[in-house]
Design a protein around this motif. Structure first.
Motif, PDB file in Angstrom:
ATOM      1  N   PRO A 119       0.865  -0.994   0.147  1.00 41.10           N
ATOM      2  CA  PRO A 119      -0.048   0.088   0.110  1.00 41.10           C
ATOM      3  C   PRO A 119       0.841   1.149   0.029  1.00 41.10           C
ATOM      4  CG  PRO A 119      -0.831  -1.460   1.541  1.00 41.10           C
ATOM      5  CD  PRO A 119       0.449  -2.092   0.839  1.00 41.10           C
ATOM      6  N   THR A 120       1.859   1.316   0.498  1.00 42.35           N
ATOM      7  CA  THR A 120       2.739   2.528   0.695  1.00 42.35           C
ATOM      8  C   THR A 120       3.313   2.644  -0.697  1.00 42.35           C
ATOM      9  OG1 THR A 120       3.412   1.955   3.005  1.00 42.35           O
ATOM     10  CG2 THR A 120       4.755   3.422   1.792  1.00 42.35           C
ATOM     11  N   VAL A 121       3.749   1.826  -1.516  1.00 37.34           N
ATOM     12  CA  VAL A 121       4.371   1.812  -2.770  1.00 37.34           C
ATOM     13  C   VAL A 121       3.186   2.530  -3.679  1.00 37.34           C
ATOM     14  CG1 VAL A 121       5.147   0.699  -4.782  1.00 37.34           C
ATOM     15  CG2 VAL A 121       5.878   0.003  -2.509  1.00 37.34           C
ATOM     16  N   ASP A 122       1.956   2.044  -3.343  1.00 37.88           N
ATOM     17  CA  ASP A 122       0.873   2.346  -4.328  1.00 37.88           C
ATOM     18  C   ASP A 122       0.642   3.964  -4.086  1.00 37.88           C
ATOM     19  OD1 ASP A 122       0.453  -0.085  -5.612  1.00 37.88           O
ATOM     20  OD2 ASP A 122      -1.124  -1.041  -4.229  1.00 37.88           O
ATOM     21  N   ALA A 123       0.754   4.298  -2.745  1.00 36.67           N
ATOM     22  CA  ALA A 123       0.287   5.523  -2.505  1.00 36.67           C
ATOM     23  C   ALA A 123       1.262   6.570  -2.943  1.00 36.67           C
ATOM     24  CB  ALA A 123       0.264   5.727  -0.783  1.00 36.67           C
ATOM     25  N   ILE A 124       2.697   6.078  -2.811  1.00 33.29           N
ATOM     26  CA  ILE A 124       3.911   6.974  -3.628  1.00 33.29           C
ATOM     27  C   ILE A 124       3.427   7.101  -5.031  1.00 33.29           C
ATOM     28  CG2 ILE A 124       5.974   6.934  -4.000  1.00 33.29           C
ATOM     29  CD1 ILE A 124       6.536   5.595  -1.304  1.00 33.29           C
ATOM     30  N   GLU A 125       3.140   6.009  -5.761  1.00 31.75           N
ATOM     31  CA  GLU A 125       2.930   5.923  -6.955  1.00 31.75           C
ATOM     32  C   GLU A 125       1.840   7.062  -7.645  1.00 31.75           C
ATOM     33  OE1 GLU A 125       2.231   3.007 -10.946  1.00 31.75           O
ATOM     34  OE2 GLU A 125       2.055   2.419  -8.767  1.00 31.75           O
ATOM     35  N   ALA A 126       0.677   6.739  -6.699  1.00 33.73           N
ATOM     36  CA  ALA A 126      -0.408   7.764  -6.909  1.00 33.73           C
ATOM     37  C   ALA A 126      -0.113   9.086  -6.820  1.00 33.73           C
ATOM     38  CB  ALA A 126      -1.600   7.400  -6.181  1.00 33.73           C
ATOM     39  N   VAL A 127       0.589   9.415  -5.857  1.00 31.91           N
ATOM     40  CA  VAL A 127       0.982  11.005  -5.512  1.00 31.91           C
ATOM     41  C   VAL A 127       1.809  11.361  -6.735  1.00 31.91           C
ATOM     42  CG1 VAL A 127       2.339  12.498  -3.918  1.00 31.91           C
ATOM     43  CG2 VAL A 127       0.659  10.801  -3.055  1.00 31.91           C
ATOM     44  N   CYS A 128       2.820  10.606  -7.131  1.00 29.40           N
ATOM     45  CA  CYS A 128       3.554  11.014  -8.249  1.00 29.40           C
ATOM     46  C   CYS A 128       2.856  11.096  -9.631  1.00 29.40           C
ATOM     47  CB  CYS A 128       4.768  10.004  -8.465  1.00 29.40           C
ATOM     48  SG  CYS A 128       5.771   9.877  -6.995  1.00 29.40           S
ATOM     49  N   ILE A 129       1.979  10.284  -9.724  1.00 33.93           N
ATOM     50  CA  ILE A 129       1.073  10.341 -11.154  1.00 33.93           C
ATOM     51  C   ILE A 129       0.124  11.418 -11.013  1.00 33.93           C
ATOM     52  CG2 ILE A 129      -0.687   9.313 -12.432  1.00 33.93           C
ATOM     53  CD1 ILE A 129       1.980   8.047 -12.853  1.00 33.93           C
ATOM     54  N   GLY A 130      -0.325  11.810  -9.783  1.00 34.79           N
ATOM     55  CA  GLY A 130      -1.113  12.751  -9.660  1.00 34.79           C
ATOM     56  C   GLY A 130      -0.435  14.308 -10.112  1.00 34.79           C
ATOM     57  N   TRP A 131       0.732  14.206  -9.468  1.00 38.37           N
ATOM     58  CA  TRP A 131       1.718  15.392  -9.741  1.00 38.37           C
ATOM     59  C   TRP A 131       1.757  15.670 -11.111  1.00 38.37           C
ATOM     60  CZ3 TRP A 131       3.383  19.712  -7.156  1.00 38.37           C
ATOM     61  CH2 TRP A 131       4.377  20.426  -7.558  1.00 38.37           C
ATOM     62  N   PHE A 132       2.271  14.465 -11.921  1.00 31.36           N
ATOM     63  CA  PHE A 132       2.605  14.338 -13.395  1.00 31.36           C
ATOM     64  C   PHE A 132       1.406  14.916 -14.127  1.00 31.36           C
ATOM     65  CE2 PHE A 132       6.093  11.150 -12.363  1.00 31.36           C
ATOM     66  CZ  PHE A 132       6.874  12.180 -12.207  1.00 31.36           C
ATOM     67  N   THR A 133       0.342  14.573 -13.787  1.00 25.51           N
ATOM     68  CA  THR A 133      -1.092  14.815 -14.348  1.00 25.51           C
ATOM     69  C   THR A 133      -1.333  16.245 -14.121  1.00 25.51           C
ATOM     70  OG1 THR A 133      -1.824  12.542 -13.739  1.00 25.51           O
ATOM     71  CG2 THR A 133      -3.461  14.030 -14.579  1.00 25.51           C
ATOM     72  N   ILE A 134      -1.407  16.725 -13.137  1.00 29.75           N
ATOM     73  CA  ILE A 134      -1.624  18.196 -13.000  1.00 29.75           C
ATOM     74  C   ILE A 134      -0.558  19.111 -13.783  1.00 29.75           C
ATOM     75  CG2 ILE A 134      -1.386  20.109 -11.302  1.00 29.75           C
ATOM     76  CD1 ILE A 134      -2.424  18.099  -9.223  1.00 29.75           C
ATOM     77  N   GLU A 135       0.547  18.745 -13.705  1.00 27.28           N
ATOM     78  CA  GLU A 135       1.829  19.313 -14.613  1.00 27.28           C
ATOM     79  C   GLU A 135       1.315  19.262 -16.054  1.00 27.28           C
ATOM     80  OE1 GLU A 135       6.371  19.118 -15.859  1.00 27.28           O
ATOM     81  OE2 GLU A 135       5.389  17.392 -15.074  1.00 27.28           O
ATOM     82  N   TYR A 136       0.918  18.125 -16.437  1.00 26.67           N
ATOM     83  CA  TYR A 136       0.809  17.812 -18.018  1.00 26.67           C
ATOM     84  C   TYR A 136      -0.521  18.701 -18.455  1.00 26.67           C
ATOM     85  CZ  TYR A 136      -0.039  15.903 -22.366  1.00 26.67           C
ATOM     86  OH  TYR A 136      -0.498  15.186 -23.858  1.00 26.67           O
ATOM     87  N   VAL A 137      -1.402  18.628 -17.491  1.00 30.07           N
ATOM     88  CA  VAL A 137      -2.640  19.346 -17.928  1.00 30.07           C
ATOM     89  C   VAL A 137      -2.488  20.821 -18.020  1.00 30.07           C
ATOM     90  CG1 VAL A 137      -4.920  20.020 -17.079  1.00 30.07           C
ATOM     91  CG2 VAL A 137      -4.256  17.327 -16.995  1.00 30.07           C
ATOM     92  N   LEU A 138      -1.827  21.446 -16.858  1.00 32.98           N
ATOM     93  CA  LEU A 138      -1.420  22.873 -16.797  1.00 32.98           C
ATOM     94  C   LEU A 138      -0.758  23.270 -18.188  1.00 32.98           C
ATOM     95  CD1 LEU A 138      -0.883  23.501 -13.115  1.00 32.98           C
ATOM     96  CD2 LEU A 138      -2.790  24.085 -14.444  1.00 32.98           C
ATOM     97  N   ARG A 139       0.361  22.550 -18.503  1.00 34.95           N
ATOM     98  CA  ARG A 139       0.973  22.811 -19.644  1.00 34.95           C
ATOM     99  C   ARG A 139       0.311  22.649 -21.024  1.00 34.95           C
ATOM    100  NH1 ARG A 139       4.768  19.688 -21.157  1.00 34.95           N
ATOM    101  NH2 ARG A 139       4.639  18.124 -19.761  1.00 34.95           N
ATOM    102  N   PHE A 140      -0.715  21.839 -21.024  1.00 37.77           N
ATOM    103  CA  PHE A 140      -1.373  21.566 -21.971  1.00 37.77           C
ATOM    104  C   PHE A 140      -2.653  22.801 -22.312  1.00 37.77           C
ATOM    105  CE2 PHE A 140      -5.452  20.049 -24.192  1.00 37.77           C
ATOM    106  CZ  PHE A 140      -4.793  19.782 -25.304  1.00 37.77           C
ATOM    107  N   VAL A 141      -3.268  23.327 -21.136  1.00 38.37           N
ATOM    108  CA  VAL A 141      -4.098  24.252 -21.168  1.00 38.37           C
ATOM    109  C   VAL A 141      -3.322  25.522 -21.454  1.00 38.37           C
ATOM    110  CG1 VAL A 141      -5.662  25.679 -19.581  1.00 38.37           C
ATOM    111  CG2 VAL A 141      -5.623  23.077 -19.397  1.00 38.37           C
ATOM    112  N   SER A 142      -1.941  26.122 -21.088  1.00 34.62           N
ATOM    113  CA  SER A 142      -1.553  27.097 -21.440  1.00 34.62           C
ATOM    114  C   SER A 142      -0.926  27.123 -22.732  1.00 34.62           C
ATOM    115  CB  SER A 142      -0.495  27.241 -20.309  1.00 34.62           C
ATOM    116  OG  SER A 142       0.397  26.279 -20.111  1.00 34.62           O
TER     117      SER A 142
END
Length: 384
Positions: A119-142
């Motif tokens: 579960p700890t590995v899954d949580a770390i992966e989820a946080v990293c993917i969430g950060w990458f997703t926000i970064e990608y979406v913001l760059r795409f919108v701008s």
């Protein structure tokens, strides 16, 4: 030793006859006894060929396994025992139960006894993917040009690094019945392996990777020559090797296309040893192909290295110039600020001096005696 189920059918054979067809294999230090009846379900496999060998010739056995112990009648394979369980499942159950995790030490068992990610590995992966997703979406919108942004190579890499997480999440949410399908399991495993594409994100921040990419782009001509030399050598030496080895009764060169693999690993100086010539002419051909491979690889390497060194030096000069430019901008900003302070101090000094001059005693007679004496004759003229 692993415990394996006995076959459910015997085709009219007695247990003694079945035991005579058993095959003892050693997989990375783990001894396993396999039933010949089950192995013959796939007659073209290596294990089935070992069961049906007419003679225990060392050359024939070495082509099918890594080693053989005549005293124990045990065939050795330098493989991972845990991975070999998947092969046994194919023989016994016609299915492959693939592992979803890549690090068994970080896996835990669920309620049903299946291995899942910690579960700890899954949580770390989820946080990293969430950060990458926000970064990608913001760059795409701008981005002003959405299509150009989506088709850029590094942005495609970013998308491929994010997408497998959500696909696996959707497939998992569909239920266990969907995940039990073999095709879906293979797709999920392939998507999880695609997560390695995240390593290419380092190219955004690594000048070394950017230098290597640019050097390879500038060296397409040299790389094309290298591939052409290797291709010609592979075709020529594989055909010669197949022709020269046909006279040997236990030849390992079954066809010219199969000889391509031998030519590739010989010319690239890898030499796995799974296929090799046994005749004198074949060995001479192998020696010549080895030398030609070394020469073919060495010739285009020098221009590629030169391109890398040239661009690397340019990159260093640009980085140094950028640092100096930043330092110069900081000095200019400090100089402008000092000039502004000096101007403000000068204006304040002038204003203070003017105030002091207006308040001094030298201006009092102008307002009293002198000013009045100049106007008195005018009054007298008017009175006259």
């Amino acid at each position: 030793m692993w415990t394996l189920p006995k076959p459910r059918y015997t085709n009219g054979r007695t247990p003694e006859e079945i035991e005579d067809t058993e095959l003892a294999v050693n997989i990375g230090g783990v001894r396993v006894v396999l039933c010949g009846e089950m192995l013959n379900r796939y007659p073209d496999s290596r294990l089935a060929e070992l069961v049906n060998l007419p003679t225990r010739s060392f050359d024939v056995i070495s082509a099918l396994c890594d080693d053989y112990d005549p005293a124990k009648k045990e065939f050795y394979f330098d493989r991972d025992p845990d991975s070999f369980k998947c092969i046994i499942e194919v023989y016994y159950f016609d299915e492959i139960h693939m592992k979803r995790g890549t690090i068994p030490e970080l896996q835990v068992e669920d309620i049903e006894g299946n291995l899942i990610e910690h579960p700890t590995v899954d949580a770390i992966e989820a946080v990293c993917i969430g950060w990458f997703t926000i970064e990608y979406v913001l760059r795409f919108v701008s981005s002003p040009n959405k299509m150009r942004f989506a088709l850029a190579f590094m942005n495609v890499v970013d998308f491929l690094a994010i997408m497998p997480f959500y696909v696996v999440l959707v497939l998992t949410s569909l239920g266990t019945a969907m995940m039990e399908l073999a095709n879906v399991q293979q797709a999920v495993q392939a998507l999880r392996i695609m997560r390695i594409a995240r390593i290419f994100k380092l190219a955004r921040h690594s000048s070394g990777l950017q230098t290597l990419t640019y050097a390879l782009k500038r060296s397409f001509k040299e790389l094309g020559l290298l591939l052409m030399y290797m291709g010609v050598g592979i075709f020529v030496f594989s055909a010669l090797g197949y022709t020269m080895e046909q006279s040997h009764p236990e030849t390992l060169f079954r066809s010219i296309p199969q000889s391509f693999w031998w030519a590739i690993i010989t010319m690239t100086t890898v030499g796995y040893g799974d296929i090799y010539p046994k005749t004198t002419l074949g060995r001479c051909n192998a020696a010549i192909s080895f030398l030609c491979g070394v020469i073919a690889i060495a010739l285009p390497i020098h221009p590629i290295i030169n391109n890398f060194v040239i661009y690397y030096n340019k990159q260093k000069v640009l980085e140094t110039a950028a640092k100096h430019e930043l330092e110069l901008m900081e000095l200019q900003s400090l100089e402008v600020a000092m000039r502004r302070t000096q101007r403000l101090d000068g204006a304040a000094d002038e204003w203070g001096s003017s105030l002091r001059a207006s308040r001094s005693d030298t201006h009092i007679p102008l307002l009293t005696g002198t000013h009045r004496t100049q106007k008195e004759p005018v009054k007298k003229r008017c009175s006259s």
